[in-house]
Design a protein around this motif. Structure first.
Motif, PDB file in Angstrom:
ATOM      1  N   TYR A 183      -0.610  -6.326  -0.509  1.00 37.29           N
ATOM      2  CA  TYR A 183      -1.613  -6.776  -1.479  1.00 37.29           C
ATOM      3  C   TYR A 183      -1.057  -7.947  -2.280  1.00 37.29           C
ATOM      4  N   HIS A 202       0.847  -1.190   0.000  1.00 35.81           N
ATOM      5  CA  HIS A 202       0.000   0.000   0.000  1.00 35.81           C
ATOM      6  C   HIS A 202       0.888   1.247   0.000  1.00 35.81           C
ATOM      7  N   PHE A 225       2.170   2.180   3.376  1.00 41.47           N
ATOM      8  CA  PHE A 225       2.583   0.968   4.080  1.00 41.47           C
ATOM      9  C   PHE A 225       3.252   1.273   5.417  1.00 41.47           C
ATOM     10  N   ASP A 257      -8.427   1.504  -2.816  1.00 38.44           N
ATOM     11  CA  ASP A 257      -7.543   0.569  -2.121  1.00 38.44           C
ATOM     12  C   ASP A 257      -8.287  -0.465  -1.291  1.00 38.44           C
ATOM     13  N   ASP A 258      -9.586  -0.240  -1.039  1.00 38.37           N
ATOM     14  CA  ASP A 258     -10.380  -1.211  -0.288  1.00 38.37           C
ATOM     15  C   ASP A 258     -11.308  -2.024  -1.188  1.00 38.37           C
ATOM     16  N   ASN A 304       0.211   1.523   7.713  1.00 33.59           N
ATOM     17  CA  ASN A 304      -0.824   0.486   7.813  1.00 33.59           C
ATOM     18  C   ASN A 304      -0.315  -0.937   7.578  1.00 33.59           C
ATOM     19  N   LEU A 319      -5.910   1.572  -7.340  1.00 34.48           N
ATOM     20  CA  LEU A 319      -5.276   0.275  -7.553  1.00 34.48           C
ATOM     21  C   LEU A 319      -5.704  -0.296  -8.896  1.00 34.48           C
ATOM     22  N   PHE A 340      -0.377   0.689  -7.929  1.00 32.10           N
ATOM     23  CA  PHE A 340      -1.021   1.889  -7.404  1.00 32.10           C
ATOM     24  C   PHE A 340      -0.545   3.089  -8.209  1.00 32.10           C
ATOM     25  N   ARG A 367       0.000  -2.736   5.041  1.00 32.58           N
ATOM     26  CA  ARG A 367      -0.825  -3.531   4.130  1.00 32.58           C
ATOM     27  C   ARG A 367      -0.004  -4.101   2.980  1.00 32.58           C
ATOM     28  N   TYR A 389      -5.803  -8.089   0.536  1.00 32.59           N
ATOM     29  CA  TYR A 389      -4.670  -7.607   1.326  1.00 32.59           C
ATOM     30  C   TYR A 389      -4.776  -8.090   2.766  1.00 32.59           C
ATOM     31  N   GLY A 434      -3.508   7.039  -5.819  1.00 30.72           N
ATOM     32  CA  GLY A 434      -3.861   5.994  -4.868  1.00 30.72           C
ATOM     33  C   GLY A 434      -4.855   4.974  -5.367  1.00 30.72           C
TER      34      GLY A 434
END
Length: 385
Positions: free
Chosen positions: A121, A111, A114, A206-207, A117, A178, A172, A119, A139, A176
């Protein structure tokens, strides 16, 4: 020159050299003074090819962690961590993938935030309820040698049997969003149907939510997640360093590998237009057609491209802005220079190496990192001579 040693890893890590003050990763080993160096000539820079690790089982993708370690996927379904201590055992918490033909665990990327968070992926071949597999992305959070709380955020409606053309590249962009590539799954006509997730480029938050400005949002005959379509099997994806636009390359059949500038709602033609022919030699279609985007470059005969990186580092100043592409069947690394969107130059590097090059990435140290496709796959690094 600064000399350090790496300890031996579980899968035959060897010691390597690092040059210059711009080396910022933790992977900074060395060979003893006077040891032979694998020096290669190229048009602008002579370079050294060094092996960091071997024994990887068809490695597919890599990502650089902030402290200098690397994450490496193996198509057989495992994620490994590479550090100065060598290669870790398989990380836990990775989703179960369908390992068949070209399918398995595919891309790994971090992410953009990162540091905060953690994360990670992953894209992979996921089993379909009705049989076969599709391409999915999700992720989890990295905690040492485990991925915790992994969840899928997108599962493509691209089920097929046979394990062909999953694509699965992740990127990405600077805003931001994806991007995920999905191949035609070996069923050519599906790529011309934007009501299908096969043969497309996907764009997500991203979600996994669909951006409101995706080109087909609100069209009942087309999928909201799709950004572009008409793709065969895209396995290279990167951002142009100046424009921030998404560029990709994709496999043709027997010829017709392409580099494309990816733009919303456009149809990139497969299989209606192609510079390639079937593996049998049978004609597929013309190489141009109104309403379909022509490639910026094509390779005919095919080199089987995989992995792609625009070079922006300082270690090789005369390579800045060039694209580096791994070649599986071609067994080399292609350096391609564009003036805008016009190709002006190409050079084959490492054509005598005998390696099938699966991945090409620029590291934070400005060096190029490569993965080779084999049951004894290698992590390699290109350094200045």
């Amino acid at each position: 020159m600064r000399w350090l040693w790496l300890s031996a890893g579980a899968l035959g890590l060897i010691v390597v050299s690092a040059c210059g003050e711009n080396n910022t990763t933790g992977i900074t080993g060395a060979v003893p003074s006077g040891a032979p160096r694998d020096v290669h000539a190229s048009e602008y820079h002579d370079f050294v090819l060094e092996e960091l690790a071997g024994g990887l089982n068809h490695p597919w993708s890599l990502a650089f962690l902030p402290e200098g370690d690397l994450l490496i996927t193996e198509r057989a379904g495992t994620l490994r961590r590479f550090s100065e201590d060598g290669l870790s055992e398989a990380l836990s918490g990775v989703p179960e993938s369908v390992v068949q033909n070209q399918g398995g665990l595919l891309e790994v990327t971090l992410h953009p935030d990162f540091d905060n968070n953690q994360r990670v992926y992953l894209s992979y071949a996921r089993a379909c309820d009705e049989g076969g597999a599709t391409t999915a992305v999700g992720y989890g959070t990295l905690n040492g040698t485990s991925i915790e709380h992994f969840e899928d955020i997108f599962v493509g409606d691209a089920c097929a049997t046979g394990g062909r053309h999953h694509a699965g590249k992740l990127l990405f962009d600077n805003d931001g969003y994806l991007f995920l590539s999905i191949g035609d799954r070996g069923e050519d006509p599906r790529a011309q149907d934007p009501g299908d997730h096969a043969g497309v480029m996907i764009r997500l938050h991203d979600d996994g939510r669909v951006p409101d400005d995706n080109p087909f949002v609100g069209d009942d005959d087309k999928r909201d997640e799709i950004w572009s379509y008409g793709h065969r099997n895209p396995q290279g994806l990167d951002l142009h360093p100046t424009t921030g636009e998404v560029w990709l390359h994709e496999h043709g059949p027997r010829g017709g590998d392409e580099i494309n500038l990816v733009q919303p709602a456009l149809n990139y033609g497969w299989p209606e237009v192609t510079h390639g022919v079937e593996y049998s030699g049978e004609y597929i279609g013309p190489d141009e057609m109104e309403g379909m985007e022509p490639p910026l470059k094509h390779w005919t005969p095919s080199i089987a491209p995989s992995g792609m990186a625009f070079y922006t580092g300082d270690a090789f100043p005369d390579w800045q802005g060039d694209i580096f592409v791994g070649a599986l069947a071609g067994q080399h690394v292609a350096r391609v220079r564009f003036d805008g969107t016009t190709e002006v130059e190409e050079e084959q590097l490492l054509a005598d190496s005998g390696h099938r090059f699966r991945e090409v990435r620029q590291g934070p140290d400005g060096f190029l990192y490569l993965l080779t496709d084999s049951t004894d796959g290698k992590l390699l690094r290109i350094l200045p001579e």
